[in-house]
Design a protein around this motif. Structure first.
Motif, PDB file in Angstrom:
ATOM      1  N   THR A   1      43.039  33.356  49.770  1.00 31.81           N
ATOM      2  CA  THR A   1      44.001  33.990  48.884  1.00 31.81           C
ATOM      3  C   THR A   1      45.063  32.952  48.528  1.00 31.81           C
ATOM      4  N   THR A   2      45.855  33.244  47.520  1.00 25.38           N
ATOM      5  CA  THR A   2      46.942  32.357  47.126  1.00 25.38           C
ATOM      6  C   THR A   2      47.894  32.129  48.286  1.00 25.38           C
ATOM      7  N   GLU A   3      48.228  33.200  48.981  1.00 23.30           N
ATOM      8  CA  GLU A   3      49.160  33.108  50.104  1.00 23.30           C
ATOM      9  C   GLU A   3      48.582  32.268  51.247  1.00 23.30           C
ATOM     10  N   GLU A   4      47.301  32.465  51.551  1.00 24.13           N
ATOM     11  CA  GLU A   4      46.656  31.676  52.607  1.00 24.13           C
ATOM     12  C   GLU A   4      46.629  30.194  52.248  1.00 24.13           C
ATOM     13  N   ARG A   5      46.298  29.912  51.005  1.00 24.14           N
ATOM     14  CA  ARG A   5      46.215  28.523  50.544  1.00 24.14           C
ATOM     15  C   ARG A   5      47.572  27.832  50.668  1.00 24.14           C
ATOM     16  N   LEU A   6      48.633  28.496  50.233  1.00 23.30           N
ATOM     17  CA  LEU A   6      49.972  27.920  50.315  1.00 23.30           C
ATOM     18  C   LEU A   6      50.393  27.734  51.772  1.00 23.30           C
ATOM     19  N   LYS A   7      50.092  28.685  52.606  1.00 23.47           N
ATOM     20  CA  LYS A   7      50.429  28.591  54.036  1.00 23.47           C
ATOM     21  C   LYS A   7      49.717  27.403  54.680  1.00 23.47           C
ATOM     22  N   ILE A   8      48.454  27.179  54.338  1.00 20.35           N
ATOM     23  CA  ILE A   8      47.678  26.064  54.888  1.00 20.35           C
ATOM     24  C   ILE A   8      48.240  24.733  54.398  1.00 20.35           C
ATOM     25  N   LEU A   9      48.600  24.649  53.109  1.00 18.35           N
ATOM     26  CA  LEU A   9      49.201  23.418  52.578  1.00 18.35           C
ATOM     27  C   LEU A   9      50.509  23.105  53.295  1.00 18.35           C
ATOM     28  N   ARG A  10      51.331  24.121  53.498  1.00 25.30           N
ATOM     29  CA  ARG A  10      52.613  23.919  54.173  1.00 25.30           C
ATOM     30  C   ARG A  10      52.419  23.450  55.611  1.00 25.30           C
ATOM     31  N   ALA A  11      51.452  24.011  56.286  1.00 26.89           N
ATOM     32  CA  ALA A  11      51.191  23.634  57.682  1.00 26.89           C
ATOM     33  C   ALA A  11      50.539  22.257  57.776  1.00 26.89           C
ATOM     34  N   GLY A  12      49.709  21.921  56.802  1.00 29.37           N
ATOM     35  CA  GLY A  12      48.956  20.676  56.849  1.00 29.37           C
ATOM     36  C   GLY A  12      49.686  19.452  56.319  1.00 29.37           C
ATOM     37  N   ASP A  13      50.737  19.671  55.538  1.00 27.97           N
ATOM     38  CA  ASP A  13      51.506  18.556  54.982  1.00 27.97           C
ATOM     39  C   ASP A  13      52.903  18.597  55.586  1.00 27.97           C
ATOM     40  N   LYS A  14      53.069  17.928  56.703  1.00 26.05           N
ATOM     41  CA  LYS A  14      54.345  17.915  57.431  1.00 26.05           C
ATOM     42  C   LYS A  14      55.398  17.024  56.770  1.00 26.05           C
TER      43      LYS A  14
ATOM     44  N   ARG B   1      56.021  16.725  53.295  1.00 30.03           N
ATOM     45  CA  ARG B   1      56.591  17.224  52.051  1.00 30.03           C
ATOM     46  C   ARG B   1      56.592  18.741  52.010  1.00 30.03           C
ATOM     47  N   THR B   2      57.490  19.290  51.228  1.00 28.13           N
ATOM     48  CA  THR B   2      57.625  20.738  51.087  1.00 28.13           C
ATOM     49  C   THR B   2      56.778  21.235  49.918  1.00 28.13           C
ATOM     50  N   TRP B   3      56.067  22.308  50.146  1.00 29.97           N
ATOM     51  CA  TRP B   3      55.295  22.974  49.090  1.00 29.97           C
ATOM     52  C   TRP B   3      55.983  24.297  48.792  1.00 29.97           C
ATOM     53  N   SER B   4      56.565  24.428  47.571  1.00 28.35           N
ATOM     54  CA  SER B   4      57.213  25.670  47.157  1.00 28.35           C
ATOM     55  C   SER B   4      56.208  26.628  46.539  1.00 28.35           C
ATOM     56  N   SER B   5      55.216  26.060  45.868  1.00 28.00           N
ATOM     57  CA  SER B   5      54.174  26.876  45.241  1.00 28.00           C
ATOM     58  C   SER B   5      52.924  26.026  45.067  1.00 28.00           C
TER      59      SER B   5
ATOM     60  N   ASP C   1      51.672  25.387  42.332  1.00 26.82           N
ATOM     61  CA  ASP C   1      51.861  24.629  41.094  1.00 26.82           C
ATOM     62  C   ASP C   1      52.573  23.301  41.340  1.00 26.82           C
ATOM     63  N   ASP C   2      53.132  23.094  42.533  1.00 32.06           N
ATOM     64  CA  ASP C   2      53.776  21.820  42.866  1.00 32.06           C
ATOM     65  C   ASP C   2      52.758  20.702  42.703  1.00 32.06           C
ATOM     66  N   GLU C   3      53.242  19.547  42.253  1.00 29.03           N
ATOM     67  CA  GLU C   3      52.348  18.407  42.029  1.00 29.03           C
ATOM     68  C   GLU C   3      52.677  17.252  42.964  1.00 29.03           C
ATOM     69  N   ARG C   4      51.637  16.529  43.335  1.00 29.93           N
ATOM     70  CA  ARG C   4      51.768  15.320  44.149  1.00 29.93           C
ATOM     71  C   ARG C   4      50.932  14.232  43.502  1.00 29.93           C
ATOM     72  N   LEU C   5      51.303  12.997  43.762  1.00 32.09           N
ATOM     73  CA  LEU C   5      50.518  11.861  43.279  1.00 32.09           C
ATOM     74  C   LEU C   5      49.780  11.263  44.461  1.00 32.09           C
ATOM     75  N   CYS C   6      48.473  11.159  44.333  1.00 35.72           N
ATOM     76  CA  CYS C   6      47.663  10.500  45.357  1.00 35.72           C
ATOM     77  C   CYS C   6      47.793   8.995  45.122  1.00 35.72           C
ATOM     78  N   VAL C   7      48.330   8.279  46.098  1.00 33.63           N
ATOM     79  CA  VAL C   7      48.549   6.844  45.906  1.00 33.63           C
ATOM     80  C   VAL C   7      47.259   6.024  46.056  1.00 33.63           C
ATOM     81  N   LEU C   8      46.194   6.630  46.525  1.00 33.65           N
ATOM     82  CA  LEU C   8      44.929   5.902  46.628  1.00 33.65           C
ATOM     83  C   LEU C   8      44.151   5.914  45.318  1.00 33.65           C
ATOM     84  N   CYS C   9      44.098   7.068  44.642  1.00 33.55           N
ATOM     85  CA  CYS C   9      43.335   7.140  43.389  1.00 33.55           C
ATOM     86  C   CYS C   9      44.243   7.308  42.169  1.00 33.55           C
ATOM     87  N   GLU C  10      45.545   7.440  42.397  1.00 38.20           N
ATOM     88  CA  GLU C  10      46.569   7.568  41.353  1.00 38.20           C
ATOM     89  C   GLU C  10      46.415   8.831  40.507  1.00 38.20           C
TER      90      GLU C  10
END
Length: 86
Positions: free
Chosen positions: A6-19, A21-25, A27-36
């Motif tokens: 679910t959307t809520e599960e996905r956001l919760k997993i991102l928040r727990a897995g990325d210590k 940076r903060t994930w507000s939604s 729709d938040d964007e990140r840049l992968c520095v390996l593949c740009e």
């Protein structure tokens, strides 16, 4: 086979897995520095290992990046420029 999250599960997993940076939604964007590639929370691959832990992975084919390789879009662009100049 893994069930869809679910959307809520996905956001919760991102928040727990990325210590780092903060994930507000998803729709938040990140840049992968390996593949740009700029990715959103919707695009990040969420896998589950045999122990039941969730793993976050860049969705770009052949890219082995995980959360530590993703930066806030504005900050990452500046850092990439610094690396190329130095």
């Amino acid at each position: 086979m893994q069930r869809d999250l679910t959307t809520e599960e996905r956001l919760k997993i991102l928040r727990a897995g990325d210590k780092l940076r903060t994930w507000s939604s998803l729709d938040d964007e990140r840049l992968c520095v390996l593949c740009e590639r700029i990715l959103s929370g919707w695009q990040i691959e969420i896998l589950r290992d045999k122990g039941g832990r969730y793993l976050l992975k860049c969705p770009t084919s052949g890219c082995g990046a995980f959360a530590a390789h993703w930066f806030y879009v504005g900050n990452a662009t500046a850092r990439l420029g610094d690396c190329q100049m130095g």
